[in-house]
Write a protein that holds these residues in place. Sequence first.
Motif, PDB file in Angstrom:
ATOM      1  N   VAL A  18       0.809  -1.221   0.000  1.00 16.00           N
ATOM      2  CA  VAL A  18       0.000   0.000   0.000  1.00 16.00           C
ATOM      3  C   VAL A  18       0.841   1.270   0.000  1.00 16.00           C
ATOM      4  O   VAL A  18       0.301   2.368  -0.137  1.00 16.00           O
ATOM      5  CB  VAL A  18      -1.004   0.037   1.175  1.00 16.00           C
ATOM      6  N   CYS A  19       2.158   1.150   0.105  1.00 16.40           N
ATOM      7  CA  CYS A  19       3.023   2.331   0.136  1.00 16.40           C
ATOM      8  C   CYS A  19       3.189   2.905  -1.271  1.00 16.40           C
ATOM      9  O   CYS A  19       3.779   2.262  -2.137  1.00 16.40           O
ATOM     10  CB  CYS A  19       4.392   1.975   0.718  1.00 16.40           C
ATOM     11  N   PRO A  20       2.686   4.122  -1.507  1.00 19.65           N
ATOM     12  CA  PRO A  20       2.766   4.680  -2.859  1.00 19.65           C
ATOM     13  C   PRO A  20       4.185   5.070  -3.278  1.00 19.65           C
ATOM     14  O   PRO A  20       4.458   5.215  -4.468  1.00 19.65           O
ATOM     15  CB  PRO A  20       1.870   5.918  -2.782  1.00 19.65           C
ATOM     16  N   ASN A  21       5.084   5.229  -2.319  1.00 21.60           N
ATOM     17  CA  ASN A  21       6.462   5.624  -2.635  1.00 21.60           C
ATOM     18  C   ASN A  21       7.437   4.456  -2.642  1.00 21.60           C
ATOM     19  O   ASN A  21       8.635   4.655  -2.826  1.00 21.60           O
ATOM     20  CB  ASN A  21       6.951   6.673  -1.632  1.00 21.60           C
ATOM     21  N   LYS A  22       6.933   3.261  -2.390  1.00 17.54           N
ATOM     22  CA  LYS A  22       7.779   2.063  -2.309  1.00 17.54           C
ATOM     23  C   LYS A  22       8.889   2.235  -1.262  1.00 17.54           C
ATOM     24  O   LYS A  22      10.023   1.804  -1.451  1.00 17.54           O
ATOM     25  CB  LYS A  22       8.346   1.706  -3.677  1.00 17.54           C
ATOM     26  N   LEU A  37      12.409   7.945   1.320  1.00 20.74           N
ATOM     27  CA  LEU A  37      11.267   7.753   0.413  1.00 20.74           C
ATOM     28  C   LEU A  37       9.930   7.979   1.093  1.00 20.74           C
ATOM     29  O   LEU A  37       8.910   8.130   0.422  1.00 20.74           O
ATOM     30  CB  LEU A  37      11.295   6.341  -0.176  1.00 20.74           C
ATOM     31  N   CYS A  38       9.901   7.990   2.421  1.00 23.34           N
ATOM     32  CA  CYS A  38       8.634   8.114   3.147  1.00 23.34           C
ATOM     33  C   CYS A  38       8.180   9.567   3.218  1.00 23.34           C
ATOM     34  O   CYS A  38       8.912  10.440   3.692  1.00 23.34           O
ATOM     35  CB  CYS A  38       8.774   7.557   4.563  1.00 23.34           C
ATOM     36  N   THR A  39       6.965   9.816   2.757  1.00 19.39           N
ATOM     37  CA  THR A  39       6.359  11.145   2.853  1.00 19.39           C
ATOM     38  C   THR A  39       5.125  11.113   3.752  1.00 19.39           C
ATOM     39  O   THR A  39       4.346  12.055   3.747  1.00 19.39           O
ATOM     40  CB  THR A  39       5.938  11.673   1.472  1.00 19.39           C
ATOM     41  N   GLU A  40       4.938  10.030   4.502  1.00 15.41           N
ATOM     42  CA  GLU A  40       3.737   9.816   5.305  1.00 15.41           C
ATOM     43  C   GLU A  40       2.487   9.903   4.417  1.00 15.41           C
ATOM     44  O   GLU A  40       1.424  10.296   4.857  1.00 15.41           O
ATOM     45  CB  GLU A  40       3.645  10.813   6.456  1.00 15.41           C
ATOM     46  N   CYS A  41       2.656   9.566   3.159  1.00 11.86           N
ATOM     47  CA  CYS A  41       1.607   9.570   2.133  1.00 11.86           C
ATOM     48  C   CYS A  41       1.123  10.969   1.765  1.00 11.86           C
ATOM     49  O   CYS A  41       0.142  11.111   1.030  1.00 11.86           O
ATOM     50  CB  CYS A  41       0.438   8.672   2.505  1.00 11.86           C
ATOM     51  N   ILE A  42       1.805  12.004   2.260  1.00 11.74           N
ATOM     52  CA  ILE A  42       1.442  13.366   1.860  1.00 11.74           C
ATOM     53  C   ILE A  42       1.639  13.478   0.356  1.00 11.74           C
ATOM     54  O   ILE A  42       2.650  13.047  -0.189  1.00 11.74           O
ATOM     55  CB  ILE A  42       2.280  14.401   2.639  1.00 11.74           C
ATOM     56  N   GLY A  43       0.647  14.042  -0.309  1.00 12.20           N
ATOM     57  CA  GLY A  43       0.660  14.143  -1.764  1.00 12.20           C
ATOM     58  C   GLY A  43      -0.100  13.012  -2.432  1.00 12.20           C
ATOM     59  O   GLY A  43      -0.516  13.117  -3.571  1.00 12.20           O
ATOM     60  N   GLN A  71       8.041  20.146   3.985  1.00 15.27           N
ATOM     61  CA  GLN A  71       9.197  19.356   3.569  1.00 15.27           C
ATOM     62  C   GLN A  71       8.767  18.005   3.000  1.00 15.27           C
ATOM     63  O   GLN A  71       9.322  17.533   2.007  1.00 15.27           O
ATOM     64  CB  GLN A  71      10.154  19.145   4.740  1.00 15.27           C
ATOM     65  N   LEU A  72       7.762  17.391   3.618  1.00  9.75           N
ATOM     66  CA  LEU A  72       7.260  16.118   3.107  1.00  9.75           C
ATOM     67  C   LEU A  72       6.616  16.302   1.737  1.00  9.75           C
ATOM     68  O   LEU A  72       6.783  15.468   0.849  1.00  9.75           O
ATOM     69  CB  LEU A  72       6.261  15.507   4.094  1.00  9.75           C
ATOM     70  N   LEU A  73       5.902  17.409   1.551  1.00  6.30           N
ATOM     71  CA  LEU A  73       5.286  17.691   0.251  1.00  6.30           C
ATOM     72  C   LEU A  73       6.365  17.934  -0.808  1.00  6.30           C
ATOM     73  O   LEU A  73       6.246  17.464  -1.947  1.00  6.30           O
ATOM     74  CB  LEU A  73       4.341  18.890   0.352  1.00  6.30           C
ATOM     75  N   GLU A  74       7.440  18.611  -0.443  1.00  4.54           N
ATOM     76  CA  GLU A  74       8.543  18.827  -1.370  1.00  4.54           C
ATOM     77  C   GLU A  74       9.206  17.488  -1.736  1.00  4.54           C
ATOM     78  O   GLU A  74       9.539  17.247  -2.896  1.00  4.54           O
ATOM     79  CB  GLU A  74       9.579  19.777  -0.764  1.00  4.54           C
ATOM     80  N   LYS A  75       9.376  16.615  -0.752  1.00  2.00           N
ATOM     81  CA  LYS A  75       9.937  15.286  -1.017  1.00  2.00           C
ATOM     82  C   LYS A  75       9.019  14.522  -1.974  1.00  2.00           C
ATOM     83  O   LYS A  75       9.481  13.875  -2.911  1.00  2.00           O
ATOM     84  CB  LYS A  75      10.109  14.500   0.285  1.00  2.00           C
ATOM     85  N   TYR A  76       7.703  14.619  -1.740  1.00  2.00           N
ATOM     86  CA  TYR A  76       6.724  13.987  -2.637  1.00  2.00           C
ATOM     87  C   TYR A  76       6.934  14.480  -4.072  1.00  2.00           C
ATOM     88  O   TYR A  76       6.977  13.680  -5.011  1.00  2.00           O
ATOM     89  CB  TYR A  76       5.306  14.288  -2.158  1.00  2.00           C
ATOM     90  N   HIS A  77       7.063  15.799  -4.242  1.00  2.00           N
ATOM     91  CA  HIS A  77       7.255  16.351  -5.588  1.00  2.00           C
ATOM     92  C   HIS A  77       8.561  15.860  -6.217  1.00  2.00           C
ATOM     93  O   HIS A  77       8.599  15.541  -7.401  1.00  2.00           O
ATOM     94  CB  HIS A  77       7.213  17.880  -5.562  1.00  2.00           C
ATOM     95  N   GLN A  78       9.616  15.769  -5.425  1.00  2.00           N
ATOM     96  CA  GLN A  78      10.890  15.278  -5.950  1.00  2.00           C
ATOM     97  C   GLN A  78      10.794  13.810  -6.360  1.00  2.00           C
ATOM     98  O   GLN A  78      11.408  13.399  -7.337  1.00  2.00           O
ATOM     99  CB  GLN A  78      11.990  15.456  -4.909  1.00  2.00           C
ATOM    100  N   LEU A  79      10.031  13.034  -5.612  1.00  2.00           N
ATOM    101  CA  LEU A  79       9.901  11.603  -5.910  1.00  2.00           C
ATOM    102  C   LEU A  79       8.979  11.322  -7.091  1.00  2.00           C
ATOM    103  O   LEU A  79       9.103  10.284  -7.736  1.00  2.00           O
ATOM    104  CB  LEU A  79       9.366  10.853  -4.682  1.00  2.00           C
ATOM    105  N   THR A  80       8.045  12.223  -7.367  1.00  2.00           N
ATOM    106  CA  THR A  80       7.049  11.939  -8.399  1.00  2.00           C
ATOM    107  C   THR A  80       7.261  12.693  -9.702  1.00  2.00           C
ATOM    108  O   THR A  80       6.567  12.429 -10.665  1.00  2.00           O
ATOM    109  CB  THR A  80       5.629  12.253  -7.877  1.00  2.00           C
TER     110      THR A  80
END
Length: 87
Positions: A18-22, A37-43, A71-80
């Motif tokens: 279920v982890c969207p960021n693997k 890789l963990c963004t706490e699912c933010i994004g 910061q978590l949202l920025e990490k999400y953007h970098q990962l996606t």
Amino acid sequence: MALMITDECINCDVCEPVCPNKAIYQGELIFEIDPALCTECIGHFAEPQCVTVCPVDCIPVNPEYVETTEQLLEKYHQLTVEPKSGS
């Protein structure tokens, strides 16, 4: 903050898919979460999906990786973000 899996983990394998960021993977003894890789699912979702499905409540916030929502949202953007093709 990134999340972590404690040694109460029973290796049931419901969190990994279920982890969207693997970010979740099978460690040596229990499942683990890669804080990079963990963004706490933010994004992706309103709540961390691994916490939602965990039957033993063993996924708290990792105090070693303090991050703001921004910061978590920025990490999400970098990962996606899809890489741009070279010219």
